[in-house]
Design an enzyme around this catalytic site. Structure first.
Site, PDB file in Angstrom:
ATOM      1  N   ASP A   1       7.711   7.923   5.577  1.00 51.90           N
ATOM      2  CA  ASP A   1       8.959   7.354   5.054  1.00 51.90           C
ATOM      3  C   ASP A   1      10.132   8.343   5.130  1.00 51.90           C
ATOM      4  OD1 ASP A   1       7.225   5.288   4.259  1.00 51.90           O
ATOM      5  OD2 ASP A   1       7.032   6.091   2.227  1.00 51.90           O
TER       6      ASP A   1
ATOM      7  N   GLU B   1      10.278  -4.613   3.866  1.00 51.89           N
ATOM      8  CA  GLU B   1      10.547  -3.383   3.098  1.00 51.89           C
ATOM      9  C   GLU B   1      11.285  -2.399   3.991  1.00 51.89           C
ATOM     10  OE1 GLU B   1       6.645  -1.954   1.967  1.00 51.89           O
ATOM     11  OE2 GLU B   1       6.140  -1.370   4.000  1.00 51.89           O
TER      12      GLU B   1
HETATM   13  O1  FUB Z   1       4.952   5.030   1.341  1.00 49.82           O
HETATM   14  C1  FUB Z   1       4.664   3.929   0.517  1.00 49.82           C
HETATM   15  C2  FUB Z   1       5.220   2.688   1.098  1.00 49.82           C
HETATM   16  O2  FUB Z   1       4.663   2.459   2.390  1.00 49.82           O
HETATM   17  C3  FUB Z   1       6.705   2.705   1.342  1.00 49.82           C
HETATM   18  O3  FUB Z   1       7.464   2.579   0.204  1.00 49.82           O
HETATM   19  C4  FUB Z   1       6.801   1.594   2.306  1.00 49.82           C
HETATM   20  O4  FUB Z   1       8.028   1.492   2.965  1.00 49.82           O
HETATM   21  C5  FUB Z   1       5.660   1.911   3.241  1.00 49.82           C
HETATM   22  O5  FUB Z   1       6.018   2.879   4.185  1.00 49.82           O
END
Ligand code: FUB
Length: 339
Positions: free
Chosen positions: A29, A239
């Site tokens: 991320d 997301e």
């Molecule tokens: O790293 C945890 C979660 O996985 C993130 O918040 C999402 O975007 C995905 O990458």
């Protein structure tokens, strides 16, 4: 297929040279910023917790953040410096578990680290931690941001104003909210032919510690001016929001989650609406895909992650970078996620 056709995705994505940025540890991320000409990477810090995989993302059980900096002019070859831990879960009074994707903004010489965490009742909230330096240490505020919910923050500065983009469905809990209120019914997903659950955007207050307004839905339209539908999971938001500006236009990019793409949409202002354009990155090895886009040294760069070095363990991800190229009409050339 709700209007999505294969022709909207380039079948011949570019095979860009890529670099694993930090082979010494698992990180994911990446939120990347250039402050005073230096490139800083704020990633999540993956670890092996032993928690089994589930649809809530319980296996992403991160407990701290590091900061990495690029020690030279070239993201493809210059050394990366690990500045160590900049914030720990145990130092955040309200947080219970799971430090997921964070971002950092600067204003008036102070640095603000925004992060989601589940509170002690297992509800995701956002917190802010403040430092005088990009490398921290960051001191967390005692309580979460008022009215905050869900995950995956991107803070974007435009004309001195800071916009806070956020949200994530499934384990990110966004489906539990409508009009910024928690639903009595818990998780509620729209039907496939209804508009998809939108990410949210809110202006930050001058002091950078709270929202200045109620979060607004960020609407992604198809080329006919219709909001993308919930069943259009090849294109709809899941997301991992990011915002960047290129040639005066606003590029909102995000992950489609269960179809594992990074896509983008273009708008005329930070709130949108945004019109869907296409795929930035085809699926990588690993379930999640997440990114940031930044201009540095006269080129544009895509920072992201995959799970190749961990042998496909989706909760142990590694940071990557490659150059990102635009076509003359402002569209982005799709990058192959398997390179
Ligand atoms: O790293 C945890 C979660 O996985 C993130 O918040 C999402 O975007 C995905 O990458």
């Amino acid at each position: 297929m709700n209007g999505w056709t294969r022709s909207t995705v380039k079948s011949n994505p570019e095979h860009n040279m890529k670099r694993y940025l930090f082979p010494a540890d698992y990180m994911a991320d990446p939120s990347v910023h250039v402050f005073d000409g230096k490139l800083y990477i704020y990633p999540s810090h993956d670890r092996e917790s032993g928690i089994p995989e589930d649809d809530f993302g319980s296996h992403f059980d991160m407990k701290d953040y590091h900061m990495l900096s690029l020690e030279g002019p070239d993201p493809m070859s210059s050394p990366i410096k690990d500045h160590g831990i900049i914030l720990r879960l145990e130092d955040i009074p309200w947080a219970g578990r799971q430090l997921w994707d964070c971002d950092v903004a600067r204003k008036n010489g102070k640095y603000y680290l925004y992060f989601p965490a589940k509170d002690k009742t297992d509800i995701f909230r956002f917190g802010v931690a403040v430092s005088d330096k990009p490398e921290g240490p960051f001191v967390p505020q005692p309580a979460p941001m008022m009215g905050s919910y869900s995950i995956d923050v991107c803070v974007f500065e435009d004309d001195g104003r800071h916009y806070f983009y956020f949200g994530g469905i499934w384990g990110g809990q966004l489906q539990r909210y409508r009009d910024n209120k928690a639903l009595d019914t818990g998780s509620t997903f729209p039907a496939d032919d209804e508009p998809a659950i939108p990410p949210r955007v809110a202006l930050l207050r001058d002091d950078m510690l709270e929202f200045a307004e109620a979060p607004r839905p960020l609407v992604i339209l198809d080329r006919d001016g219709q909001p993308l539908k919930a069943g259009d999971n090849q294109r709809r938001f899941f997301e991992a929001s990011w915002m960047h500006k290129y040639n005066g236009k606003y590029y909102y990019s995000y992950s489609t989650g269960d179809t594992h793409r990074l896509c983008y949409a273009i708008g005329d202002n930070p709130y949108g609406p945004f019109v869907y354009q296409g795929v930035i990155l085809t699926p990588v090895v690993g379930w999640t895909t997440h990114h940031s886009i930044v201009e540095y040294g006269g080129k544009w760069w895509l920072f992201h992650h995959d799970s190749v070095p961990s042998g496909g363990r989706t909760w142990l991800r590694s940071l990557k970078v490659c150059e990102l190229n635009y076509n003359r009409d402002g569209t982005i050339r799709t990058v192959d996620g398997l390179d």
